[in-house]
Design an enzyme around this catalytic site. Structure first.
Site, mmCIF file in Angstrom:
data_model
loop_
_atom_site.group_PDB
_atom_site.id
_atom_site.type_symbol
_atom_site.label_atom_id
_atom_site.label_comp_id
_atom_site.label_asym_id
_atom_site.label_seq_id
_atom_site.Cartn_x
_atom_site.Cartn_y
_atom_site.Cartn_z
ATOM 1 N N ASP A 168 39.303 36.765 41.858
ATOM 2 C CA ASP A 168 40.464 36.505 42.714
ATOM 3 C C ASP A 168 40.341 37.259 44.036
ATOM 4 O O ASP A 168 41.259 37.961 44.451
ATOM 5 C CB ASP A 168 41.755 36.897 41.974
ATOM 6 C CG ASP A 168 41.882 36.172 40.638
ATOM 7 O OD1 ASP A 168 41.114 36.503 39.717
ATOM 8 O OD2 ASP A 168 42.730 35.286 40.525
ATOM 9 N N ASP A 197 38.785 31.895 41.587
ATOM 10 C CA ASP A 197 39.688 32.027 42.735
ATOM 11 C C ASP A 197 38.936 32.701 43.880
ATOM 12 O O ASP A 197 38.936 33.929 44.018
ATOM 13 C CB ASP A 197 40.976 32.794 42.392
ATOM 14 C CG ASP A 197 41.978 31.913 41.646
ATOM 15 O OD1 ASP A 197 41.649 30.734 41.389
ATOM 16 O OD2 ASP A 197 43.063 32.399 41.323
ATOM 17 N N TYR A 200 41.315 30.843 48.376
ATOM 18 C CA TYR A 200 42.757 30.551 48.481
ATOM 19 C C TYR A 200 43.094 29.663 49.685
ATOM 20 O O TYR A 200 44.190 29.757 50.236
ATOM 21 C CB TYR A 200 43.576 31.849 48.531
ATOM 22 C CG TYR A 200 43.538 32.630 47.235
ATOM 23 C CD1 TYR A 200 44.583 32.579 46.323
ATOM 24 C CD2 TYR A 200 42.434 33.412 46.903
ATOM 25 C CE1 TYR A 200 44.548 33.280 45.127
ATOM 26 C CE2 TYR A 200 42.377 34.123 45.708
ATOM 27 C CZ TYR A 200 43.439 34.054 44.838
ATOM 28 O OH TYR A 200 43.390 34.742 43.666
ATOM 29 N N ASN A 234 41.986 28.323 39.277
ATOM 30 C CA ASN A 234 42.949 27.278 39.646
ATOM 31 C C ASN A 234 42.950 27.004 41.150
ATOM 32 O O ASN A 234 43.224 25.882 41.568
ATOM 33 C CB ASN A 234 44.360 27.643 39.163
ATOM 34 C CG ASN A 234 44.804 29.000 39.639
ATOM 35 O OD1 ASN A 234 44.100 29.996 39.430
ATOM 36 N ND2 ASN A 234 45.957 29.063 40.289
ATOM 37 N N HIS A 319 38.540 31.936 33.752
ATOM 38 C CA HIS A 319 39.532 32.365 34.751
ATOM 39 C C HIS A 319 40.835 32.857 34.113
ATOM 40 O O HIS A 319 41.285 33.956 34.392
ATOM 41 C CB HIS A 319 39.797 31.245 35.749
ATOM 42 C CG HIS A 319 40.654 31.690 36.893
ATOM 43 N ND1 HIS A 319 40.274 32.681 37.761
ATOM 44 C CD2 HIS A 319 41.899 31.317 37.290
ATOM 45 C CE1 HIS A 319 41.224 32.893 38.649
ATOM 46 N NE2 HIS A 319 42.229 32.086 38.386
ATOM 47 N N HIS A 329 51.472 34.567 34.686
ATOM 48 C CA HIS A 329 50.535 33.689 33.979
ATOM 49 C C HIS A 329 50.521 33.986 32.480
ATOM 50 O O HIS A 329 49.506 33.784 31.816
ATOM 51 C CB HIS A 329 49.120 33.824 34.563
ATOM 52 C CG HIS A 329 49.061 33.568 36.033
ATOM 53 N ND1 HIS A 329 49.516 32.401 36.594
ATOM 54 C CD2 HIS A 329 48.617 34.331 37.059
ATOM 55 C CE1 HIS A 329 49.348 32.453 37.905
ATOM 56 N NE2 HIS A 329 48.812 33.608 38.212
ATOM 57 N N VAL A 357 45.247 36.845 36.738
ATOM 58 C CA VAL A 357 46.347 37.797 36.878
ATOM 59 C C VAL A 357 45.896 38.851 37.893
ATOM 60 O O VAL A 357 44.849 39.479 37.699
ATOM 61 C CB VAL A 357 46.685 38.453 35.521
ATOM 62 C CG1 VAL A 357 47.814 39.463 35.690
ATOM 63 C CG2 VAL A 357 47.048 37.381 34.505
ATOM 64 N N HIS A 358 46.655 39.013 38.958
ATOM 65 C CA HIS A 358 46.225 39.875 40.063
ATOM 66 C C HIS A 358 46.488 41.341 39.752
ATOM 67 O O HIS A 358 47.340 41.998 40.357
ATOM 68 C CB HIS A 358 46.911 39.448 41.365
ATOM 69 C CG HIS A 358 46.521 38.058 41.766
ATOM 70 N ND1 HIS A 358 47.298 37.241 42.531
ATOM 71 C CD2 HIS A 358 45.408 37.344 41.474
ATOM 72 C CE1 HIS A 358 46.679 36.087 42.714
ATOM 73 N NE2 HIS A 358 45.534 36.119 42.077
HETATM 74 FE FE FE2 Z 1 44.109 32.160 39.553
#
Ligand code: FE2
Ligand code: NAG
Ligand code: NAG
Ligand code: NAG
Ligand code: NAG
Ligand code: NAG
Length: 468
Positions: A168, A197, A200, A234, A319, A329, A357-358
């Protein structure tokens, strides 16, 4: 700088201690929830940032990136973009022990809504020697640019190798810090396992694909010199019927190639590679994975093919995490877990890395495979045949950090913290690997969370880090 590193290390140690005391006092079962307080989120880097600069010269290759090009590591896929005209697809390459050679590739373009891509080149170089430094040149005939990479050692059970782990990433100021910390980490990652990811672009109006180009230029400083192993997230789907864009993964598949055919896969979203002493299986959270689907059949065969005498370390990338105790999520990985977790336990997967998950989280070894609808046995239990699950979606993204956690911390969660960072997985031999997570606020050498992994096939003794 050294001074700052020391004081932040002390601060981190105090925070970890505090978190530990807190977790003992409040939640008897769970692991540590670090209360480390990070600076506020930094925002997307502006288009005129230094990291997005276009290289000078007519039709100069930009966004140069490499990835493994076959199953064993004797091939490399070199990709780059030219803007003024297609130019040459040739990669010129050599080592200290070989003459200059050429490899020919292909060029492609795509449109997305009202965006038209540059000329995207992909050229595979094959029959390389193991453990050898190669120089390569792209942009032949116009503006030439030279880079280098080192091929992995020959696959074997005791071959040491250090993987970087990034997820991410995005293109915020935090993303740039993550990449810098990865580059300056004294553990020296030799290849990145990227858990999805990328750029973005889809968070910008009309999925403005200009942000794919900026991300390619931003990451070039690492990925032109060492392979990044790609997993889809995603944000790579780019399904936008409102823009007339209904072919999922269109920008991603045009820009990032992977060696999926080499592992008998029929789509670039799930595949495997061997590298040094590791067997790496990449799965797609966003392609069908139910029974009778192509990914299901492939994985069923794939797990049987893994020969631990050759590659002791079995690593899976995906992911959406299966075990995640943040309120972001939550449960999104659950349906895939239900399908595949029994296989992961049966084949003794060492570790599963996910993103999405960030934030950061590491689990204990546990499984949850006994439930059969009517027996009510649906609580994860300690299981020494199960993988450790690590969420490393803390690359920097362009959205927000996940800070809201489920309380109390579940027993299976060993360590969790809402900070940006990256990790390294440093394989020493067939029995031991040292894993370390690095948060961006610390000095480059500091590991905020770490663990010695004991190989599940050769040394399956308890390697949990919890107090009990
Ligand atoms: Fe994601
Ligand atoms: C694409 O369309 C948007 C508005 O829908 C506009 O702002 C933008 O400038 C257009 N871009 C190109 C490359 O035409
Ligand atoms: C990104 O990081 C690099 C290396 O630390 C630095 O030189 C550069 O100025 C940074 N750029 C931005 C926009 O933060
Ligand atoms: C597994 O790998 C080892 C070491 O390379 C080899 O000797 C053995 O034949 C392989 N086993 C199978 C079933 O292929
Ligand atoms: C955290 O998430 C829970 C569950 O989604 C929600 O009920 C709660 O309001 C959230 N807390 C904050 C501070 O956002
Ligand atoms: C494997 O590596 C670990 C950690 O470096 C070391 O303690 C152990 O002795 C090594 N095993 C062998 C057989 O060399």
């Amino acid at each position: 700088m050294a001074k700052m590193g020391t004081s932040s290390r002390e601060a981190a140690a105090i925070v970890v201690m505090l978190g530990f005391v807190l977790s003992l006092a409040v939640v008897c079962n769970g692991g540590k929830t670090s209360s480390f307080v990070r600076k506020e989120k930094s925002g997307v880097m502006p288009l005129d940032s230094d990291v997005f600069k276009v290289p000078p010269g007519y039709n100069a290759p930009q966004q140069v990136h490499i990835t493994q090009g076959d199953q064993l590591g004797k091939a490399v896929i070199v990709s780059w973009v030219t803007v003024e005209e297609p130019g040459s697809n040739t990669v010129l390459y050599w080592s200290a022990y070989s003459k200059k050679q050429k490899s020919e590739g292909k060029v492609t373009t795509y449109k997305f809504y009202n965006y038209t891509s540059g000329y995207i080149h992909h050229t595979t170089i094959r029959n390389l020697k193991f453990n050898t430094k190669y120089y390569y040149v792209v942009g032949i005939g116009h503006t030439e640019r030279q880079f280098w990479f080192i091929t992995p050692p020959e696959v074997g059970p005791d071959v040491p190798y250090t993987f970087g782990l990034i997820g991410d990433l995005g293109q915020s100021f935090d993303s740039n810090k993550t990449l810098t910390h990865y580059e300056l980490n004294p553990q020296k990652g030799q290849a990145v396992l990227f858990v999805g990811d990328l750029c973005y672009a889809d968070t910008h109006p009309n999925h403005d694909n200009v942000w794919w180009d900026t991300w390619g230029r931003f990451t070039e400083r690492s990925v032109a010199y060492q392979p990044w192993i790609w997993t889809v997230g995603n944000h790579e789907i780019d399904f936008a019927p409102e823009l007339g864009e209904t072919k999922p993964f269109k920008p991603y598949t045009h820009r990032y190639h992977v060696p999926y055919k080499a592992s008998g896969s029929t789509a670039p979203f799930w595949y495997s590679i061997k590298r040094a002493s590791a067997y790496i299986i990449v799965l797609s959270s966003y392609s069908a994975y139910g029974k009778y689907t192509p990914q299901y059949f492939w994985l069923e065969q794939e797990l049987r093919k893994v020969n631990r005498s050759e590659t002791p370390w079995l690593i899976v990338l995906m992911h959406a995490p299966w075990y995640n105790s943040y309120n972001f999520h939550y449960l999104e990985g659950e349906t895939m877990r239900v399908m595949y977790e029994p296989w992961f336990v049966k084949y003794k997967v060492d570790v599963v890395f996910a993103g999405h998950v960030h934030a950061y989280e590491r689990s204990e070894r546990m499984s949850n495979v006994a439930y059969n609808i009517v027996n009510g046995i649906c609580i994860p239990v300690k299981d020494q045949s199960a993988p450790v699950y690590i969420t490393i979606g803390d690359g920097g993204n362009t959205e927000v950090l996940a800070t809201n956690m489920t309380e109390p911390q579940p027993a299976y969660s060993a360590y969790r913290e809402a900070s940006f960072g990256h990790a390294t997985f440093d394989i020493k031999n067939r029995t031991h690997a040292y894993y370390g997570w690095h948060r961006n606020q610390d000095g480059y050498a500091v590991t905020a969370d770490s663990m010695w992994f004991f190989n599940r096939y050769y040394h399956p003794v308890d390697d949990s880090t919890s107090a009990q």
